[in-house]
Enzyme design. Structure first.
Site, PDB file in Angstrom:
ATOM      1  N   HIS A  98      10.415  10.832 -22.708  1.00 57.17           N
ATOM      2  CA  HIS A  98       9.856  10.795 -21.423  1.00 57.17           C
ATOM      3  C   HIS A  98       9.874  11.894 -20.613  1.00 57.17           C
ATOM      4  O   HIS A  98      10.827  12.590 -20.685  1.00 57.17           O
ATOM      5  CB  HIS A  98      10.819   9.792 -20.444  1.00 57.17           C
ATOM      6  CG  HIS A  98      10.216   9.322 -19.152  1.00 57.17           C
ATOM      7  ND1 HIS A  98      11.211   9.349 -18.084  1.00 57.17           N
ATOM      8  CD2 HIS A  98       9.201   8.789 -18.926  1.00 57.17           C
ATOM      9  CE1 HIS A  98      10.420   8.993 -16.941  1.00 57.17           C
ATOM     10  NE2 HIS A  98       8.984   8.695 -17.277  1.00 57.17           N
ATOM     11  N   HIS A  99       8.748  12.112 -19.954  1.00 59.40           N
ATOM     12  CA  HIS A  99       8.209  13.496 -19.049  1.00 59.40           C
ATOM     13  C   HIS A  99       7.908  12.932 -17.733  1.00 59.40           C
ATOM     14  O   HIS A  99       6.624  12.687 -17.587  1.00 59.40           O
ATOM     15  CB  HIS A  99       7.428  14.169 -19.800  1.00 59.40           C
ATOM     16  CG  HIS A  99       7.629  14.803 -21.087  1.00 59.40           C
ATOM     17  ND1 HIS A  99       6.758  15.297 -21.739  1.00 59.40           N
ATOM     18  CD2 HIS A  99       8.770  15.242 -21.657  1.00 59.40           C
ATOM     19  CE1 HIS A  99       7.287  16.375 -22.835  1.00 59.40           C
ATOM     20  NE2 HIS A  99       8.385  15.902 -22.851  1.00 59.40           N
ATOM     21  N   GLU A 100       8.817  12.648 -16.745  1.00 64.23           N
ATOM     22  CA  GLU A 100       8.271  12.441 -15.314  1.00 64.23           C
ATOM     23  C   GLU A 100       8.072  13.943 -15.081  1.00 64.23           C
ATOM     24  O   GLU A 100       9.125  14.661 -14.743  1.00 64.23           O
ATOM     25  CB  GLU A 100       9.564  11.693 -14.644  1.00 64.23           C
ATOM     26  CG  GLU A 100       9.102  11.402 -13.152  1.00 64.23           C
ATOM     27  CD  GLU A 100       7.705  10.941 -12.841  1.00 64.23           C
ATOM     28  OE1 GLU A 100       7.536   9.726 -13.173  1.00 64.23           O
ATOM     29  OE2 GLU A 100       6.723  11.573 -12.187  1.00 64.23           O
ATOM     30  N   HIS A 143       1.460   7.772 -17.311  1.00 60.16           N
ATOM     31  CA  HIS A 143       1.502   6.703 -15.787  1.00 60.16           C
ATOM     32  C   HIS A 143       0.779   7.196 -14.711  1.00 60.16           C
ATOM     33  O   HIS A 143       1.187   8.857 -14.911  1.00 60.16           O
ATOM     34  CB  HIS A 143       3.186   6.358 -15.784  1.00 60.16           C
ATOM     35  CG  HIS A 143       3.216   5.271 -16.432  1.00 60.16           C
ATOM     36  ND1 HIS A 143       4.138   4.066 -16.123  1.00 60.16           N
ATOM     37  CD2 HIS A 143       2.952   4.868 -17.865  1.00 60.16           C
ATOM     38  CE1 HIS A 143       4.290   3.164 -17.128  1.00 60.16           C
ATOM     39  NE2 HIS A 143       3.468   3.639 -18.223  1.00 60.16           N
ATOM     40  N   GLU A 144       0.357   6.862 -13.718  1.00 58.80           N
ATOM     41  CA  GLU A 144       0.002   7.428 -12.541  1.00 58.80           C
ATOM     42  C   GLU A 144      -1.212   8.360 -12.747  1.00 58.80           C
ATOM     43  O   GLU A 144      -1.601   9.160 -11.801  1.00 58.80           O
ATOM     44  CB  GLU A 144       0.913   7.968 -11.650  1.00 58.80           C
ATOM     45  CG  GLU A 144       1.946   7.041 -11.110  1.00 58.80           C
ATOM     46  CD  GLU A 144       3.261   6.866 -12.000  1.00 58.80           C
ATOM     47  OE1 GLU A 144       3.567   7.780 -12.769  1.00 58.80           O
ATOM     48  OE2 GLU A 144       3.704   5.749 -12.142  1.00 58.80           O
ATOM     49  N   ASN A 174       0.918  -1.174  -0.142  1.00 64.23           N
ATOM     50  CA  ASN A 174       0.022  -0.212   0.085  1.00 64.23           C
ATOM     51  C   ASN A 174       0.746   1.237   0.025  1.00 64.23           C
ATOM     52  O   ASN A 174       1.637   1.635   1.020  1.00 64.23           O
ATOM     53  CB  ASN A 174      -0.907  -0.074   1.186  1.00 64.23           C
ATOM     54  CG  ASN A 174      -2.002   1.054   1.433  1.00 64.23           C
ATOM     55  OD1 ASN A 174      -1.799   1.845   0.615  1.00 64.23           O
ATOM     56  ND2 ASN A 174      -2.779   1.151   2.216  1.00 64.23           N
ATOM     57  N   GLU A 180      -0.919   3.860 -17.571  1.00 57.92           N
ATOM     58  CA  GLU A 180      -0.477   2.910 -16.620  1.00 57.92           C
ATOM     59  C   GLU A 180      -1.767   2.772 -15.761  1.00 57.92           C
ATOM     60  O   GLU A 180      -2.478   1.766 -16.102  1.00 57.92           O
ATOM     61  CB  GLU A 180       0.672   3.044 -15.743  1.00 57.92           C
ATOM     62  CG  GLU A 180       1.243   2.095 -14.759  1.00 57.92           C
ATOM     63  CD  GLU A 180       2.226   2.700 -13.940  1.00 57.92           C
ATOM     64  OE1 GLU A 180       1.791   3.767 -13.398  1.00 57.92           O
ATOM     65  OE2 GLU A 180       3.322   1.992 -13.876  1.00 57.92           O
ATOM     66  N   GLU A 184       6.544  -3.039 -13.256  1.00 58.43           N
ATOM     67  CA  GLU A 184       7.413  -2.647 -12.365  1.00 58.43           C
ATOM     68  C   GLU A 184       7.413  -3.211 -10.771  1.00 58.43           C
ATOM     69  O   GLU A 184       8.458  -3.292 -10.279  1.00 58.43           O
ATOM     70  CB  GLU A 184       7.337  -0.920 -12.166  1.00 58.43           C
ATOM     71  CG  GLU A 184       5.977  -0.456 -11.522  1.00 58.43           C
ATOM     72  CD  GLU A 184       5.767   0.923 -11.620  1.00 58.43           C
ATOM     73  OE1 GLU A 184       6.773   1.655 -12.280  1.00 58.43           O
ATOM     74  OE2 GLU A 184       4.755   1.450 -11.256  1.00 58.43           O
TER      75      GLU A 184
HETATM   76  C1  NOJ Z   1       6.645   5.105 -12.301  1.00 59.26           C
HETATM   77  C2  NOJ Z   1       6.311   4.698 -13.538  1.00 59.26           C
HETATM   78  O1  NOJ Z   1       5.327   3.576 -13.619  1.00 59.26           O
HETATM   79  C3  NOJ Z   1       7.787   4.057 -14.166  1.00 59.26           C
HETATM   80  O2  NOJ Z   1       7.375   3.546 -15.469  1.00 59.26           O
HETATM   81  C4  NOJ Z   1       8.773   5.193 -14.434  1.00 59.26           C
HETATM   82  O3  NOJ Z   1      10.012   4.375 -14.841  1.00 59.26           O
HETATM   83  C5  NOJ Z   1       8.938   5.923 -13.003  1.00 59.26           C
HETATM   84  N1  NOJ Z   1       7.540   6.294 -12.507  1.00 59.26           N
HETATM   85  C6  NOJ Z   1       9.779   7.197 -13.235  1.00 59.26           C
HETATM   86  O4  NOJ Z   1       9.378   8.083 -14.124  1.00 59.26           O
HETATM   87 CA    CA Z   2       3.687   3.643 -11.887  1.00 56.62          CA
END
Ligand code: NOJ
Ligand code: CA
Length: 702
Positions: free
Chosen positions: A412-414, A482-483, A192, A501, A507
């Protein structure tokens, strides 16, 4: 409030007595009943004559205004029928039939002079309904305290559920009776990561249910736009779920102005579990594609500089020399590289070469841009600029190199959930992608949302995800977020949303491991709203080979990983393991190279939630078929191949678990065999515990 009985015009679609109306699906399998009882809107739903949703109240509570829950009169009803076949830009099939009967109940609340409608669309596989707020009467701006839509269940039935949360869906599913949800939630959920578990009986949608009589029922939502995400809270004495929306930073659950609607509340149902997987109800309840030109939207098979970090624990960051600093002021050119950062020129070229040699479209590179030294955990507003590469990532050279080999890089854009910062840089970031020839971006929202107090699933964030998507479309960019909030079929309207995602992906095999039932429930639940970037294809289960400190194990056989390319439908599929692992298993890797990512037709041959799924799909514009079968436990079955074209003889290549394969003790044991088959042939499956089977069917050249 006094109830007015209205005599309604009867029609073939809706039957009215006093204020009670009903609407049935085209074949009559599904029926929705609606009534205004003592001023309260109430509905129920039947499947083949059995009530699957008992009489349930509808309405909304408002902040600083009278509620929209009672005091209503039925003004009248409108009915219509609809039957259309549309072609998705990409999908599980090339044509989708959208066939329903519609009923709109027009309501007024005489004491306040306000209007509200409830619209039902009834299909042979379920029901969608939504609230509509016309710009009429005294309702204009309003603030939702909560939506009060009930889903009264026909008893203490079985549910497959994840705990309620405003910020993450990255959970294992629980299977329990409704009466057991409170105890399981209170014991805490394994893995969790929640910041915001909202209630001991709170669950998220899509929620899969099954009655003791064997009726499968799925509750979700469609077309979540300018509204906050739907969760459910259970009254576990009476087995009634009530909608529970995600609040904003002030605790309010939506700011609306008429004319507007809620998202659709969806109920998919059948006495055959395979029909739940085959349902297009959520897509059908979304608007048609908004883009005139979709020629730039293409399914993508990709590899990436990714599992090296997630699975093998290498860093995204370029240097170890940076303590927490204001990253917008750093000159990286003077800093010492840590020497193990995988997003470097040589390593990325190695991935590009591998992609080119094996026919992959794209190579994702994470950790290419400055900011990863202090990207999460401190709720920093400014981390990434999404434009400045690390010194060892030559963005021009690498893109040229990739393009010279017929491959593209994937951006990739985190965002580290600093959403205003992302919006500030978004246009420049998309322009940078245009400049170097990127056409897809994986975005991510790790950590608490900034501005503080907002949630991943609130109205404000839902609007952000859509903004990022429509701005991307202006640059012909496809998005895989993602998220983000749970998908609700918006990929029909905005097909550059090629993935999300929004669930617990591969992961977690590296973090703690996923259960073998997990991918047997996701297609029933998470995938109802749209494709998932699950990132299958891990062939090396023992991650301690890469990091001796690691104890987690990848819970799968190799054949199960292959089967996931078919059972987890997505137009975006990653081969997630590293090239040097694939080099050891080139014969099994052939299936990943061959399998299509876009389909003319899909059939579900076997299915039971969280237990097993067998699917077969015909590749788009080709006579090839691919089959995937997965099972949580060991399983044998015999399939008829009658879905194949009866005029064709195929060579079937069968990737099967070896007789002694086991996801824990012998995961890499498989046997590949070939045989000629036709639509009259049978196929025996013998799946290992946590295993799977994958088959390609290629027409034999005559
Ligand atoms: C979480 C994402 O699910 C994953 O795929 C990614 O590598 C990491 N965040 C970093 O951005
Ligand atoms: Ca994730």
């Amino acid at each position: 409030m006094k109830k007015h009985a209205l005599l309604l015009l009867s029609s073939s679609l809706a039957v009215a007595t006093a204020s009670a109306v009903e609407v049935s699906s085209p074949s009559g399998t599904v029926r929705a009943d609606f009534n205004v009882e003592n001023g309260v809107p109430v509905y129920s739903v039947s499947y083949k004559g059995e009530k699957v949703v008992l009489p349930s109240r509808m309405g909304l509570r408002l902040v600083g205004a009278d509620d929209l829950t009672d005091g209503f009169e039925l003004l009248g009803t409108d009915t219509s029928a609809f039957d259309e076949t549309w072609q998705p830009v990409w999908g599980e099939s090339s044509h989708i039939r959208n066939h329903y009967n519609e009923l709109t109940a027009r309501l007024s609340q005489p004491a306040t002079g306000r209007r509200m409608d409830v619209k039902f669309r009834v299909y042979d596989d379920g029901v969608g309904f939504r609230y509509e707020f016309p710009q009429e009467g005294r309702l204009n701006y309003f603030v939702i305290e909560d939506e009060r839509t009930e889903f009264a269940m026909p008893g203490d039935i079985t549910a497959w559920w994840i705990t309620g949360d405003y910020d993450t869906q990255e959970y294992e599913y629980n299977q329990s009776r409704l009466s057991e949800i409170r105890a399981i939630n209170s014991n805490g959920v394994e893995g969790n990561l929640s910041q915001t578990q909202f209630s001991p009986t709170g669950v998220q949608t899509s929620l899969q249910l099954k009655t003791d009589e064997g009726i499968y029922l799925n509750i979700h939502e469609a077309a979540l736009v300018d509204y906050s995400c739907l969760h459910l809270e259970l009254d576990d004495k009476n087995f009634v779920f009530t909608s529970w929306l995600t609040p904003d930073a002030q605790g309010n659950k939506g700011h609306l102005q008429t004319p507007c609607t809620s998202p659709w509340r969806t109920l998919i149902m059948s006495d055959d579990a395979r029909d739940i997987l085959a349902s297009n109800l959520v897509l059908n309840l979304n608007e048609p594609c908004r883009y005139d030109d979709t020629s730039w939207i293409k399914p993508v098979k990709y590899i990436g500089v990714w599992w090296e970090m997630i699975g093998h624990d290498k860093p995204w960051a370029y240097t170890y020399d940076l303590p927490s600093v204001k990253l917008d002021r750093v000159d990286y050119s003077n800093l010492k590289p840590n020497g193990v950062h995988p997003a470097n020129n040589d390593n990325v070229k190695r991935y590009i070469d591998f992609a080119a040699a094996h026919g992959f479209d794209q190579v994702l590179v994470e950790g290419w841009n400055i900011g990863w030294e202090d990207w999460s955990g401190n709720k920093k507003d400014y981390v990434f600029d999404f434009q400045t590469p690390y010194p060892d990532f030559d963005i021009a050279m690498l893109n040229d190199y990739a393009h010279s080999k017929g491959v593209r890089l994937m951006m990739h854009h985190e965002t580290s959930s600093s959403v205003r910062n992302y919006e500030r840089h978004m246009e420049a970031a998309y322009r940078l992608m245009d400049k170097y020839g990127y056409n897809s971006v994986k975005s991510g929202y790790v950590g608490d949302i900034l501005p503080r107090g907002e949630h991943h699933y609130g109205q404000w964030m839902c609007n952000h995800y859509l903004y990022a998507l429509t701005e991307a479309a202006k640059h012909k960019i496809m998005v895989n977020a993602h998220e983000a909030v749970h998908p609700t079929g918006l990929c029909r309207t905005y097909p550059n949303l090629i993935g999300n995602e929004s669930a617990r992906g591969t992961e977690y095999e590296s973090f703690v491991g996923n259960s073998t039932s997990h991918t047997c429930i996701l297609p029933f639940t998470r995938l109802q709203g749209g494709p998932m970037d699950y990132t299958p294809g891990i062939f090396e289960n023992d991650l301690s080979k890469f990091n001796p400190a690691k104890t987690s194990h990848v819970n799968t056989t190799i054949c199960r990983q292959l089967a996931l390319y078919v059972t987890m439908y997505s137009p975006l599929q990653m081969a997630a393991d590293v090239p040097e692992v694939y080099e050891r298993f080139m014969d099994a890797f052939q299936f990943i190279k061959d399998v299509a990512v876009d389909w003319d037709k899909s059939v579900y041959l076997e299915a039971e939630p969280a237990a097993y799924i067998t699917a077969a799909r015909k590749a788009k514009g080709s006579d090839e078929w691919y089959l995937g079968a997965i099972s949580a436990d060991a399983r044998k079955s015999k399939l008829k191949l009658d879905f194949l074209d009866p005029t064709i003889t195929y060579e079937a290549t069968i990737y099967a678990d070896a007789p002694d394969a086991h996801y824990l003790t012998n995961p890499q044991a498989y046997k590949i065999s070939k045989k000629k088959v036709t639509s009259k042939s049978d196929l025996s499956l013998n799946i290992a515990p946590g295993g799977g089977c994958a088959v390609s069917f290629k027409p034999v050249v005559r």
